[in-house]
Design an enzyme around this catalytic site. Structure first.
Site, mmCIF file in Angstrom:
data_model
loop_
_atom_site.group_PDB
_atom_site.id
_atom_site.type_symbol
_atom_site.label_atom_id
_atom_site.label_comp_id
_atom_site.label_asym_id
_atom_site.label_seq_id
_atom_site.Cartn_x
_atom_site.Cartn_y
_atom_site.Cartn_z
ATOM 1 N N TYR A 1 77.985 17.765 22.605
ATOM 2 C CA TYR A 1 77.830 17.142 21.284
ATOM 3 C C TYR A 1 76.657 17.774 20.563
ATOM 4 C CZ TYR A 1 73.910 14.519 23.244
ATOM 5 O OH TYR A 1 72.712 14.177 23.834
ATOM 6 N N CYS A 2 76.714 17.749 19.228
ATOM 7 C CA CYS A 2 75.621 18.236 18.403
ATOM 8 C C CYS A 2 75.658 17.445 17.097
ATOM 9 C CB CYS A 2 75.722 19.745 18.175
ATOM 10 S SG CYS A 2 77.228 20.248 17.331
ATOM 11 N N THR A 3 74.894 17.869 16.097
ATOM 12 C CA THR A 3 74.757 17.061 14.883
ATOM 13 C C THR A 3 76.092 16.805 14.189
ATOM 14 O OG1 THR A 3 72.630 18.155 14.621
ATOM 15 C CG2 THR A 3 73.422 16.844 12.752
#
Ligand SMILES: [Zn+2]
Ligand SMILES: [Zn+2]
Length: 315
Positions: free
Chosen positions: A203-205
């Site tokens: 996951y990331c922004t």
């Protein structure tokens, strides 16, 4: 309550006036072959200047990545225009509230990579996106996976360590990276090889870094790799602070952080006094500008003479 004709006309006029202050920030990306990035750059610059938008846009032969801010009407026009261009008609756009001063200027650049992993040759893109990336999971599907597989599921943070310091998925692995460029060496170090065979959710922004990161993991023998579709932003929109996410989201504009509810957890603390805080500021030494986690009272007390050599690795 009845409105006088005068009030009505004022409301109508304001509803269409360009200068109505309703600031929005867009976060968007698309992985799609763009054979002439320089032409896209000129088009984007002209379009943004015409609409009075500021922010940062990166264009590469693999697609486009950007975050821009402006008034609602202008931002809506921008999205409509961009999607008129065939290869970008499925552009993934996330909206959030802005302040009207979220970006000091407009920057539109051509780069070899949309996100700087330092592995442009490893990323293959076709009209459907990155080839060989992890399976996209919606926020609900991530919750379902955890409900089914429990602790077997590994959350793998695709961001830099300072971003994860103030907010992350509960129990997530946070790689020791200062910039995205450090990921390949970090994965190749072998320290995560014990995760091979387990379900990994990257996951990331907003999701873009995981498009590449998940492909890099798969290329290195991690066999069950997922990516959170739309990133933390979409997860926060869906579940706020009542799901598997905990803390504040670091954002790359003047807002610095974003939270998803009135009861978001504060998981980080002031590096000077230990008070819980999520506030990042730059070191007051203008030659340093390291990102420091300081509570409001320590921010007020922080001056150039408080810069220490330990800041060197944090710029
Ligand atoms: Zn403090
Ligand atoms: Zn410093």
């Amino acid at each position: 309550m009845e409105q006088s004709p005068c009030q009505t006309s004022r409301i109508v006029r304001h509803a269409y006036a360009w200068e109505v202050a309703e600031p929005k920030v867009l976060l968007f990306y698309a992985f799609t072959p763009l054979p002439d990035p320089e032409a896209i750059r000129l088009w984007q610059r002209t379009l943004c200047e015409h609409l009075d938008l500021t922010g940062r846009i990166i264009i590469s032969p693999h697609g486009i990545n950007g975050t821009v801010g402006g008034n609602l009407a202008a931002v809506k026009t921008y999205v409509r225009r961009v999607k008129e261009y065939g290869p970008l008609k499925h552009l993934d756009v996330k909206w959030s509230e802005g302040t009207g001063a979220d970006f000091p200027r407009l920057s539109v650049k051509v780069r070899s990579e949309l996100v700087a992993f330092g592995a442009p040759g490893e990323v293959i893109v076709d009209a459907h996106g990155v080839v060989g990336g992890g399976t996209h999971l919606s926020p609900q599907a991530v919750n379902d996976l955890v409900a089914q597989r429990g602790d077997e599921v590994v959350f793998f943070d695709g961001r830099n360590a300072f971003e994860a310091a103030i907010g992350r998925f509960k129990g997530a692995i946070v790689p020791d990276v200062k910039t995205t460029h450090d990921f390949v060496a970090e994965i190749d170090s072998g320290k995560y090889d014990t995760l091979k065979g387990r379900p990994i959710v990257t996951y990331c922004t907003g999701g873009i870094r995981c498009e590449v990161l998940s492909a890099l993991l798969i290329n290195r023998g991690f066999d069950e790799v997922y990516q959170l579709d739309g990133g933390i932003v979409r997860y926060g929109e869906a579940f706020g602070d009542d799901g598997l996410w905990e803390g504040a989201l670091y954002v790359f504009d003047e807002r610095r952080t974003q939270t998803f509810s009135d009861h978001s957890a504060v998981i980080s603390s002031c590096e000077a006094c230990g008070t819980p805080t999520t506030e990042y500021v730059n070191c007051a030494n203008l030659a340093c500008r390291a990102l420091l986690l300081l509570c409001p009272s320590c921010q007020a007390a922080h001056g150039p003479s408080d810069c220490t050599p330990s800041h060197a690795g944090r710029r």
